[in-house]
Design a protein around this motif. Sequence first.
Motif, PDB file in Angstrom:
ATOM      1  N   GLY A 163       1.328   4.290  -3.053  1.00  0.00           N
ATOM      2  CA  GLY A 163       1.146   5.699  -2.776  1.00  0.00           C
ATOM      3  C   GLY A 163       2.316   6.574  -3.179  1.00  0.00           C
ATOM      4  O   GLY A 163       2.221   7.804  -3.152  1.00  0.00           O
ATOM      5  N   TRP A 171       0.830  -1.205   0.000  1.00  0.00           N
ATOM      6  CA  TRP A 171       0.000   0.000   0.000  1.00  0.00           C
ATOM      7  C   TRP A 171       0.867   1.259   0.000  1.00  0.00           C
ATOM      8  O   TRP A 171       0.564   2.232  -0.702  1.00  0.00           O
ATOM      9  N   GLU A 172       1.944   1.242   0.758  1.00  0.00           N
ATOM     10  CA  GLU A 172       2.831   2.407   0.808  1.00  0.00           C
ATOM     11  C   GLU A 172       3.507   2.629  -0.540  1.00  0.00           C
ATOM     12  O   GLU A 172       3.690   3.761  -0.982  1.00  0.00           O
ATOM     13  N   ARG A 210      -4.523   6.468  -4.913  1.00  0.00           N
ATOM     14  CA  ARG A 210      -5.400   7.382  -4.176  1.00  0.00           C
ATOM     15  C   ARG A 210      -6.292   8.185  -5.116  1.00  0.00           C
ATOM     16  O   ARG A 210      -5.884   8.571  -6.212  1.00  0.00           O
TER      17      ARG A 210
END
Length: 382
Positions: free
Chosen positions: A146, A142-143, A191
């Motif tokens: 992003g 997830w990081e 996002r």
Amino acid sequence: MTAFERRLLTQDRGSGLLGKLWRVPWIFVLLLCGLAAIGYVALYSAGGGAPEPYASRHALRFAFGLVMMLGIALVDIRLIAKLSWPGYALGIGLLVLVALHGEVGKGAQRWIELGPIQLQPSELMKIMLVLALAHWFHRASWERVGNVVFLIPPLMAVLLPVGLILRQPNLGTGLITLMIGGAVFWAAGVRWWKFVLVLAAAAAIAPVAYEHLHDYQRARIMVFLDPESDPLGSGYNIIQSKIALGSGGLWGKGFLQGTQGHLNFLPEKQTDFIFTMLAEEFGLVGALGTLLLLAAVVLFALLVALRTRHQYGRLVAVGLGVNAFLYVFVNVGMVTGSIPVGGVPLPLISHGGSAMLTSMLGFGLLMSVFVHRDAEFAASRE
């Protein structure tokens, strides 16, 4: 119980050939056969009540595609994942080949001759793009997703084929390819505010982009806004399509009884406007029934995405599902006058070798994801 029956019961959910055949979604296969049968009926009518020149070829292509689809469904999804980027490179190479030596038709250079078949690489590229993007994102944390820097390579992987497709020129397929890429980005966890920024930038450059469109592309937009402005020219197709849709009524005029189609008022009745021909002969009921079957294909793709344990399969299923949805949405929206006219076929129904080949390829990959939905992939990368 015989020894063969015991082996069957122990292998039915295993990794062997029998286990994979057991897990093949045969109801989905029957659904595709039903859609191909509707296509045969429509193309039989488009051919003047004869299997030639459209319906018989449609049946042969589907039969070949069915064998190919089932073969792909049995291929381990991890092997397909390893071939994702080579497949993408092949798609780019074919697009470059089109730009250099492609066949010109109806003012565009979109096809290449490969022996007995004529291939439209832009259709194949959409499938290859989904596989490549799924491979890029499937082990990303997830990081990592992003991180803007991490998104630059897959963004370039989307823009490169889109640029080559727009050069042909093929605005409709180029935009569809862009939207498919965006769908995979979204499903991967990018996002939402990044999409807002991209949409804002697109809106800002839209007026400039409009001025660089080809004359026929601008004419399609103007005719979409006012079809009566050129009833015998650019507006002819959509006007005749609406007449045929309306004349079908609730139950239709009957098989082989459509006047707009059989009197040759309806343009491209075997390809882009095949849905209109169906609606004229089988009415609103037949048209809605066809749309429900097509919607079931998209729903199956979304269900596969939900049931798959690995990220690669989920992203492939989402991308292929969005591709199928856009095929239907653009084609039906075009013939009903809801969006500007563009050359997008109706999956498994419209006449065309490239459309059938790429559709069955996509469905085969989707089925492979389903069959191998519990496959174990390497751990996520940071």
